[in-house]
Design an enzyme around this catalytic site. Sequence first.
Site, PDB file in Angstrom:
ATOM      1  N   HIS A   6      26.529  30.890 -43.064  1.00 54.12           N
ATOM      2  CA  HIS A   6      27.533  30.802 -42.002  1.00 54.12           C
ATOM      3  C   HIS A   6      27.147  29.649 -41.115  1.00 54.12           C
ATOM      4  CE1 HIS A   6      30.249  31.892 -38.806  1.00 54.12           C
ATOM      5  NE2 HIS A   6      30.701  32.619 -39.521  1.00 54.12           N
ATOM      6  N   ASP A  16      32.577  38.149 -45.094  1.00 56.67           N
ATOM      7  CA  ASP A  16      33.310  38.518 -46.175  1.00 56.67           C
ATOM      8  C   ASP A  16      32.398  39.217 -47.445  1.00 56.67           C
ATOM      9  OD1 ASP A  16      34.189  35.125 -45.601  1.00 56.67           O
ATOM     10  OD2 ASP A  16      35.602  37.085 -45.559  1.00 56.67           O
TER      11      ASP A  16
HETATM   12  C1  SDX Z   1      33.974  32.510 -42.875  1.00 56.88           C
HETATM   13  O1  SDX Z   1      33.194  29.434 -39.103  1.00 56.88           O
HETATM   14  C2  SDX Z   1      33.389  30.715 -39.167  1.00 56.88           C
HETATM   15  O2  SDX Z   1      33.419  31.378 -38.222  1.00 56.88           O
HETATM   16  C3  SDX Z   1      34.200  31.429 -40.484  1.00 56.88           C
HETATM   17  C4  SDX Z   1      34.235  32.876 -40.477  1.00 56.88           C
HETATM   18  C5  SDX Z   1      35.338  33.244 -39.668  1.00 56.88           C
HETATM   19  O3  SDX Z   1      35.545  34.460 -38.931  1.00 56.88           O
HETATM   20  O4  SDX Z   1      36.296  32.457 -39.244  1.00 56.88           O
HETATM   21  O5  SDX Z   1      32.948  33.448 -40.050  1.00 56.88           O
HETATM   22  C6  SDX Z   1      34.462  33.371 -41.988  1.00 56.88           C
HETATM   23  O6  SDX Z   1      34.548  31.738 -43.200  1.00 56.88           O
HETATM   24  C7  SDX Z   1      32.592  32.955 -43.314  1.00 56.88           C
HETATM   25  C8  SDX Z   1      32.045  32.135 -44.424  1.00 56.88           C
HETATM   26  C9  SDX Z   1      32.546  32.752 -45.737  1.00 56.88           C
HETATM   27  N1  SDX Z   1      32.219  31.612 -46.835  1.00 56.88           N
HETATM   28  C10 SDX Z   1      31.477  31.957 -47.886  1.00 56.88           C
HETATM   29  O7  SDX Z   1      30.502  33.161 -47.944  1.00 56.88           O
HETATM   30  C11 SDX Z   1      30.884  30.911 -48.997  1.00 56.88           C
HETATM   31  C12 SDX Z   1      29.621  30.604 -49.287  1.00 56.88           C
HETATM   32  N2  SDX Z   1      28.968  30.418 -47.905  1.00 56.88           N
HETATM   33  C13 SDX Z   1      28.503  28.693 -47.825  1.00 56.88           C
HETATM   34  O8  SDX Z   1      29.662  27.930 -48.301  1.00 56.88           O
HETATM   35  C14 SDX Z   1      28.082  28.086 -46.419  1.00 56.88           C
HETATM   36  O9  SDX Z   1      27.173  29.128 -46.152  1.00 56.88           O
HETATM   37  C15 SDX Z   1      29.134  28.012 -45.468  1.00 56.88           C
HETATM   38  C16 SDX Z   1      30.401  27.290 -45.826  1.00 56.88           C
HETATM   39  C17 SDX Z   1      29.548  29.437 -45.101  1.00 56.88           C
HETATM   40  C18 SDX Z   1      28.422  27.310 -44.257  1.00 56.88           C
HETATM   41  O10 SDX Z   1      28.348  26.069 -44.875  1.00 56.88           O
HETATM   42  P1  SDX Z   1      27.414  24.900 -43.921  1.00 56.88           P
HETATM   43  O11 SDX Z   1      27.498  25.320 -42.395  1.00 56.88           O
HETATM   44  O12 SDX Z   1      28.066  23.740 -43.940  1.00 56.88           O
HETATM   45  O13 SDX Z   1      26.194  24.933 -44.646  1.00 56.88           O
HETATM   46  P2  SDX Z   1      25.472  24.003 -45.389  1.00 56.88           P
HETATM   47  O14 SDX Z   1      26.611  24.018 -46.699  1.00 56.88           O
HETATM   48  O15 SDX Z   1      25.121  22.631 -44.856  1.00 56.88           O
HETATM   49  O16 SDX Z   1      24.204  24.594 -46.345  1.00 56.88           O
HETATM   50  C19 SDX Z   1      23.016  24.510 -45.642  1.00 56.88           C
HETATM   51  C20 SDX Z   1      22.033  24.763 -46.692  1.00 56.88           C
HETATM   52  C21 SDX Z   1      22.123  23.873 -47.967  1.00 56.88           C
HETATM   53  O17 SDX Z   1      20.976  23.726 -48.637  1.00 56.88           O
HETATM   54  P3  SDX Z   1      20.131  22.498 -48.218  1.00 56.88           P
HETATM   55  O18 SDX Z   1      21.247  21.421 -48.532  1.00 56.88           O
HETATM   56  O19 SDX Z   1      19.663  22.520 -47.017  1.00 56.88           O
HETATM   57  O20 SDX Z   1      19.025  22.531 -49.490  1.00 56.88           O
HETATM   58  O21 SDX Z   1      22.101  26.121 -47.151  1.00 56.88           O
HETATM   59  C22 SDX Z   1      22.821  26.153 -48.545  1.00 56.88           C
HETATM   60  C23 SDX Z   1      23.437  24.686 -48.758  1.00 56.88           C
HETATM   61  O22 SDX Z   1      22.946  24.422 -50.211  1.00 56.88           O
HETATM   62  N3  SDX Z   1      23.829  27.232 -48.641  1.00 56.88           N
HETATM   63  C24 SDX Z   1      23.854  28.008 -49.608  1.00 56.88           C
HETATM   64  C25 SDX Z   1      24.803  28.691 -49.362  1.00 56.88           C
HETATM   65  N4  SDX Z   1      25.391  28.759 -47.969  1.00 56.88           N
HETATM   66  C26 SDX Z   1      24.469  27.508 -47.642  1.00 56.88           C
HETATM   67  N5  SDX Z   1      23.010  28.071 -50.923  1.00 56.88           N
HETATM   68  C27 SDX Z   1      23.540  29.067 -51.627  1.00 56.88           C
HETATM   69  N6  SDX Z   1      24.553  29.829 -51.122  1.00 56.88           N
HETATM   70  C28 SDX Z   1      25.307  29.958 -50.190  1.00 56.88           C
HETATM   71  N7  SDX Z   1      26.035  30.767 -49.958  1.00 56.88           N
END
Ligand code: SDX
Length: 428
Positions: free
Chosen positions: A307, A364
Amino acid sequence: MSDKATLEINGEKYEFPLVKGTENETAINLKSLRAVTGGVITLDPGYKNTGSCESAITFLDGEKGVLRYRGYPIEELAEKANFLEVSYLVIFGELPTKKELIKFEKTIKSYTMLNEEMKDILDGFPKNAHPMGILSSLTGALTAFNPKSVDINNEEDVYQAICKTMAKIPTIAAWAHSKNLGKPMNYPHDDFDFIENILQMMFTNRNERYTTNKVVAEALDNLLILHVDHEQNCSTSTVRIVGSSHAGLFASISAGVSALWGPLHGGANQAVIEMLEEIIADGGDVEKFINKAKDKNDPFRLMGFGHRVYKNFDPRALIIKKSADAVLKELDVNEPTLKVAKHLEEVALNDPYFVDRKLFPNVDFYSGIIYRALGIPVEMFTVMFAIGRLPGWIAQWREMRLRKEPIGRPRQLYIGETKRAFKTFEKR
Ligand code: SDX
């Protein structure tokens, strides 16, 4: 602590006021940055460190896993209030009196019907059209049937527009579901309350009178409360920026629906179930998928995990996880995905990759398991998220307009070609 921040650029020092929120958060007020520095701007892709506005609607603390709507903890609201009560609170700022709630529900009921011509638009979609695409399109189309724009300075006008929006979106959602099934549309019925009406429009078969399953209605009411608002998330920021051009409420909400659809945002609840089913179909090897999620060369991500703000448990996920067991037991539903989800969570939360990056289950991760147990098909999961988030979008749109926020127009850092002369064909 000083009430100013000092920035030094090329030996020049610039001071900017520090502003504090009611929860002691601190922000640097950079409104004058470009003017006083001769054009310097900030750069913050994804706005990870940038506040777009001041808001009094939702407070969340990502480190502590705290979420409050207008100061009330989400845990209390989920337990003691119903969805319309929480919607009223988030939109108007206070919990409604009994009289206010009755008027709110009655006014909403008066608007639940759609113009019959909306069916002609619906007929234009292919049967397999994703319900989120239908919802976004028909929400925008509401403007055609309600062309009078909201007078933000007329409280009654705003109240009626809010009730109209709260009323019509669930009917569009239910009709999108019927379209997907190739079934006739059911009409809203005043005998049912807000939540029961959604269920009866989705699940009534022609030759029967719908009887509400109270467990299903209560579980759905609870789930929608947990989705009502979440400060400046992607879809809410979309609603605000579209509304900042003084586009109408329906047009702004329609844009928010489209933003929510993305699998990184609200579309994740559908993606989670599809991921869990893929793991089951692949033989249930959870570790294999955990390794795929960790592999930078593999685009696979653990859907429902991580998140932007919560770097601890998403409090909503905790509540939903608890109710998942209860709802499935009460409905006597065997949902193999729940077992896989719990196993996946356990393995991930003991893996340094996820622990170091503070990746926990988000709202989710478990919600889809309950939606499915309620008989809601996977394609409709994000539509249910949209119905839940609707009051939050409305509240944020209303706040932005009442505070007369300026039109949203971010700056950029240009990294393209510098000035160059036109090239004739011979020189290309
Ligand atoms: C919602 O914003 C909100 O409030 C949203 C929400 C709401 O109520 O409106 O809460 C609802 O959208 C919840 C999120 C639902 N999405 C998912 O579950 C999709 C999977 N999650 C990821 O795509 C990700 O965690 C996000 C999009 C939710 C957050 O992405 P960020 O904040 O941009 O973080 P990032 O992509 O920069 O990740 C940081 C690190 C990275 O690794 P490094 O580059 O540091 O090595 O964490 C890793 C990412 O690769 N990472 C994941 C991951 N999420 C982040 N690796 C594997 N699986 C994941 N799910």
